[in-house]
Scaffold this motif. Structure first.
Motif, mmCIF file in Angstrom:
data_model
loop_
_atom_site.group_PDB
_atom_site.id
_atom_site.type_symbol
_atom_site.label_atom_id
_atom_site.label_comp_id
_atom_site.label_asym_id
_atom_site.label_seq_id
_atom_site.Cartn_x
_atom_site.Cartn_y
_atom_site.Cartn_z
ATOM 1 N N LEU A 30 21.117 -23.912 33.163
ATOM 2 C CA LEU A 30 22.070 -22.849 32.839
ATOM 3 C C LEU A 30 22.763 -22.259 34.059
ATOM 4 O O LEU A 30 23.554 -21.322 33.937
ATOM 5 C CB LEU A 30 21.357 -21.728 32.069
ATOM 6 N N ARG B 182 25.280 -5.426 39.979
ATOM 7 C CA ARG B 182 24.591 -6.383 40.836
ATOM 8 C C ARG B 182 24.163 -7.620 40.063
ATOM 9 O O ARG B 182 23.837 -8.628 40.652
ATOM 10 C CB ARG B 182 23.428 -5.736 41.594
ATOM 11 N N VAL B 183 24.177 -7.572 38.758
ATOM 12 C CA VAL B 183 23.833 -8.757 37.970
ATOM 13 C C VAL B 183 24.902 -9.128 36.930
ATOM 14 O O VAL B 183 25.136 -10.297 36.665
ATOM 15 C CB VAL B 183 22.461 -8.559 37.262
ATOM 16 N N LYS C 222 28.683 -21.132 31.976
ATOM 17 C CA LYS C 222 28.016 -22.404 31.671
ATOM 18 C C LYS C 222 27.091 -22.241 30.453
ATOM 19 O O LYS C 222 27.104 -23.066 29.534
ATOM 20 C CB LYS C 222 27.208 -22.846 32.900
ATOM 21 N N ALA C 223 26.346 -21.175 30.453
ATOM 22 C CA ALA C 223 25.442 -20.921 29.325
ATOM 23 C C ALA C 223 26.232 -20.715 28.037
ATOM 24 O O ALA C 223 25.867 -21.231 26.975
ATOM 25 C CB ALA C 223 24.566 -19.697 29.623
ATOM 26 N N HIS D 226 13.969 -16.543 32.811
ATOM 27 C CA HIS D 226 13.635 -16.011 31.490
ATOM 28 C C HIS D 226 13.220 -17.184 30.616
ATOM 29 O O HIS D 226 13.943 -18.175 30.541
ATOM 30 C CB HIS D 226 14.856 -15.293 30.913
ATOM 31 N N TYR E 291 25.523 -1.992 36.083
ATOM 32 C CA TYR E 291 24.609 -3.045 36.564
ATOM 33 C C TYR E 291 25.404 -4.158 37.247
ATOM 34 O O TYR E 291 25.182 -5.330 36.993
ATOM 35 C CB TYR E 291 23.855 -3.581 35.350
ATOM 36 N N THR F 35 19.998 -13.865 25.424
ATOM 37 C CA THR F 35 19.298 -14.407 26.599
ATOM 38 C C THR F 35 18.430 -15.611 26.249
ATOM 39 O O THR F 35 18.232 -16.485 27.077
ATOM 40 C CB THR F 35 18.374 -13.354 27.247
ATOM 41 N N HIS G 242 20.299 -7.795 30.483
ATOM 42 C CA HIS G 242 20.223 -9.247 30.651
ATOM 43 C C HIS G 242 21.066 -9.997 29.628
ATOM 44 O O HIS G 242 21.640 -11.029 29.933
ATOM 45 C CB HIS G 242 18.770 -9.707 30.653
ATOM 46 N N GLU H 180 24.487 -22.852 38.250
ATOM 47 C CA GLU H 180 25.145 -23.855 39.080
ATOM 48 C C GLU H 180 24.887 -23.600 40.556
ATOM 49 O O GLU H 180 24.642 -22.471 40.961
ATOM 50 C CB GLU H 180 26.653 -23.867 38.769
ATOM 51 N N SER I 70 24.283 -10.178 31.142
ATOM 52 C CA SER I 70 24.394 -11.135 32.241
ATOM 53 C C SER I 70 24.812 -12.496 31.700
ATOM 54 O O SER I 70 25.438 -13.284 32.389
ATOM 55 C CB SER I 70 23.085 -11.233 33.030
ATOM 56 N N VAL I 71 24.494 -12.768 30.450
ATOM 57 C CA VAL I 71 24.896 -14.033 29.827
ATOM 58 C C VAL I 71 26.284 -13.920 29.195
ATOM 59 O O VAL I 71 27.172 -14.719 29.460
ATOM 60 C CB VAL I 71 23.867 -14.494 28.766
ATOM 61 N N ASN J 101 27.771 -15.561 32.163
ATOM 62 C CA ASN J 101 27.395 -16.922 32.561
ATOM 63 C C ASN J 101 28.154 -17.940 31.694
ATOM 64 O O ASN J 101 27.755 -18.247 30.572
ATOM 65 C CB ASN J 101 25.876 -17.084 32.411
ATOM 66 N N LEU K 197 18.488 -17.866 34.507
ATOM 67 C CA LEU K 197 19.678 -17.338 33.821
ATOM 68 C C LEU K 197 20.839 -17.170 34.789
ATOM 69 O O LEU K 197 21.978 -17.337 34.440
ATOM 70 C CB LEU K 197 19.388 -15.986 33.174
ATOM 71 N N HIS K 198 20.549 -16.726 35.982
ATOM 72 C CA HIS K 198 21.566 -16.685 37.030
ATOM 73 C C HIS K 198 20.911 -16.442 38.373
ATOM 74 O O HIS K 198 19.736 -16.096 38.440
ATOM 75 C CB HIS K 198 22.643 -15.635 36.746
#
Ligand code: SF4
Lengths: 383, 81
Positions: free
Chosen positions: B33, A258-259, A267-268, B46, A256, A145, A203, B35, A206-207, A265, B51-52
Motif C-alpha cells: 500500500l 503530520r500524517v 495507491k491504497a 496497521h 493532523y 484503514t 488514520h 511507495e 490518512s487513507v 493514500n 499504511l504510509h
C-alpha cells in the motif's frame, strides 16, 4: 511528572486548556462528536474531558467497527463456521462479540468450529495455502484503514489462484455514516443529538484524505477538524472547532497534518476501487440502514466472495433487549443510562458490542470514566 | 483494532514484503500500500500492512505515547502472537 515530549507536555496542555476556556462562549454549549473509537479511547485515558470547560461536551460517535456491525452479520459468520465448516479467520476483537442468543465466535470455537484469530489478512492467506482441502473465509470488518489490506489479499488470492480462499466483506465507510447521523429522520424528529462539529478520524483520513469531508462540511454546515490521537491533538482540535463555531464557519480543517494530506493514500484508494464497489445499503448497528455506506466485492472477484460462495440463511436477528448500544452509537444516550452497565454487562462478560471493543464507549466508560460519570449533576445542569 | 504502530523497516523482501522492527519484535509486513520505502524508513503499520511512511520524529512521538499509555505492550503482544 514531566511528560515525555511536546505532544504530552503538561504546560502546553494547560495553555491549550486556558485558550479553550477563554474562547468558549459561556452563553452557549458546544457538542462535538468524535467519530473514531481511537479518540474516544484517548479522551478517557487521558481525562481530556476534565480539562474542558463545563459547556464543552464530547458526544461519542459510532466510530468503532466492532460496535457498528449488526448482529445478523455476526450470526452469518457463526453460521459459516458452524454449518459450512469453513476455517473462519478474523481479527481478535470480533471473537467475543455476542450475537443472537449471546452466541459468539469464541463459543462456536469452544463447540468445535474452526475459528482462528489472525493479526492480518496475510495470515489468513497463509492458512488457505496450508489447508488446500479446506475452505478458508476471512471475516473482514472495519473502516477505510482495514479495507486496503483486504483488497490486497483478494488480489493476491486471485493472482495465486487460491480457490479455497474467500472474503466475507463487511467494510463500511466513514463519511456516509457521519452524513447519516445528521440527516436521518429519527435524529431530526427526536432532536436529541446535538452536534456542533466533528473530530474527524485520523488514520481513516490518512487513507482517504481530508477531501471527502469537504462536501459534508458544506452540505450540513458543520465544522470538521481532522484530529490526531494524542491528547494534545484532541485538545488543539477542540480549540479549532470552537473557533469555527464562534465565527459561524463550517470548514474542514486538518490538525493532523503530520500524517493526513488532502488526497490521502492514492495507491491504497486505487486498490480498493479495483476490488470493491458500493453497496446500495447496509445495516449498521445503531444507525439502521444507511444507503451507500458499505462496500461489497466486485463481480470480477465474485469467486472470492463468501456471500456468493456460501448460502447464508437470512434470518432476523435480535439485539439483546435491554442493551442501549444503538442509542449510544448515535450519541443519544450515555453508557451510564443503560440499566445493564456495570452490573450484568462488563468487559469480562459483555452483553453488547460497545462493551466488547476497547474502543467502544461502554468499555471506555467502564475503564476510565465511570466514577466521574456517576456524579453527572453538573453536566446535566449545563444542558 | 484501529490502532496503527510505527515501525522501522530493516529488510526488504520479494513480493512487496518487508521485515520491520517494533521495539525488539520483528515482523514480516506488506508494503503493497505504500511507495518508495527504503531500509531505515519508518512506516505506520496497521493489521500487517504499512499504511504510509512517517517521519522519525512522528514515529518516536507515537511510540513514546503508546508506551506511556500502556498500550504498546498490548499491541506488541498481539503482533507477536
Ligand atoms: S452497557 Fe452493555 S448492555 Fe448496556 S449499552 Fe453498553 S454494551 Fe449494551
Amino acid at each position: 511528572m514531566k511528560f515525555v515530549d511536546e505532544y504530552r507536555d503538561q504546560e502546553l496542555a494547560r495553555t491549550v486548556a486556558a485558550a479553550i476556556a477563554a474562547e468558549a462562549d459561556p452563553d452557549r454549549n458546544y457538542h462535538f462528536m468524535e467519530f473514531c473509537g481511537g479518540h474516544t479511547h484517548a479522551i478517557f485515558r487521558y481525562g481530556v474531558q476534565d480539562l474542558m470547560p463545563e459547556n464543552v461536551h464530547f458526544v461519542h460517535g459510532p466510530g468503532c467497527p466492532v460496535c457498528v456491525l449488526p448482529v445478523s452479520r455476526l450470526d452469518d459468520a457463526v453460521e459459516l463456521a458452524e454449518r459450512h465448516g469453513v476455517i473462519l479467520c478474523t481479527y481478535g476483537d470480533m471473537m467475543r462479540v455476542p450475537g443472537t442468543k449471546q452466541r459468539s465466535l469464541i463459543r462456536a470455537k469452544a463447540d468445535g468450529a474452526d475459528v482462528r484469530m489472525v493479526y492480518s489478512t496475510l495470515d489468513a492467506l497463509k492458512i488457505a495455502r496450508e489447508n488446500p482441502g479446506r475452505q478458508v473465509v476471512f471475516f473482514a470488518i472495519g473502516f477505510e484503514t482495514t479495507t486496503p489490506p483486504t483488497a490486497v489479499a483478494l488480489k493476491a488470492a486471485e493472482a495465486e489462484g487460491l480457490r479455497n480462499f474467500s472474503v466475507f466483506c463487511n467494510h463500511v465507510l466513514t463519511p456516509s455514516a457521519i452524513s447519516h447521523i445528521l440527516e436521518s429522520p429519527e435524529v431530526r424528529d427526536l432532536g436529541i443529538v446535538k452536534i456542533d462539529g466533528f473530530l474527524g478520524p485520523s488514520h481513516v483520513s490518512s487513507v482517504i484524505g481530508s477531501q471527502p469531508y469537504e462536501f459534508f462540511a458544506e452540505e450540513f454546515q458543520k465544522p470538521v477538524v481532522i484530529a490526531g490521537f494524542e491528547p494534545l491533538d484532541v485538545m488543539q482540535s477542540v480549540l479549532m472547532l470552537i473557533r469555527q463555531v464562534n465565527d459561524g464557519r463550517h470548514e474542514v480543517e486538518n490538525e493532523y497534518t503530520r500524517v493526513v494530506t488532502e488526497e490521502g493514500n492514492v495507491k491504497a484508494q486505487a486498490l480498493v476501487s479495483d476490488v470493491f464497489e458500493l453497496r446500495k445499503s447496509f445495516a449498521w448497528r445503531g444507525l439502521g440502514t444507511v444507503p451507500y455506506s458499505a462496500l461489497r466485492i466486485r463481480d470480477a472477484y465474485a469467486d472470492f466472495d463468501a456471500e456468493k460462495r456460501f448460502e447464508l440463511s437470512v434470518k432476523a436477528s435480535r439485539e439483546a433487549k435491554s442493551c442501549e448500544c444503538p442509542s449510544i452509537l448515535r450519541g443519544v444516550k450515555k453508557p451510564t443510562d443503560c440499566k445493564l452497565f456495570g452490573t450484568t454487562c462488563t468487559p469480562q462478560s459483555p452483553i453488547g458490542s460497545c462493551m466488547v471493543s476497547s474502543e467502544g464507549a461502554c468499555a471506555a466508560y467502564w475503564t476510565y470514566g465511570r466514577f466521574r460519570d456517576q456524579q453527572p449533576a453538573k453536566l446535566e445542569a449545563a444542558e | 483494532m484501529c490502532l496503527a504502530m510505527p515501525a522501522r523497516v530493516v529488510e526488504l523482501l520479494d513480493n512487496d514484503m518487508a521485515v520491520v522492527a517494533f521495539d525488539t519484535v520483528r515482523k514480516r509486513i506488506s508494503l503493497a500500500l505504500v511507495e518508495d520505502v527504503a531500509i531505515g524508513d519508518f512506516v505506520l503499520v496497521h493489521v500487517g500492512y504499512a499504511l504510509h511512511k512517517v517521519s522519525v520524529e512522528e514515529a518516536e512521538r507515537t511510540l513514546r505515547m503508546m508506551a506511556e499509555a500502556g498500550v504498546l505492550e498490548e499491541e506488541l503482544e498481539e503482533i507477536s502472537a
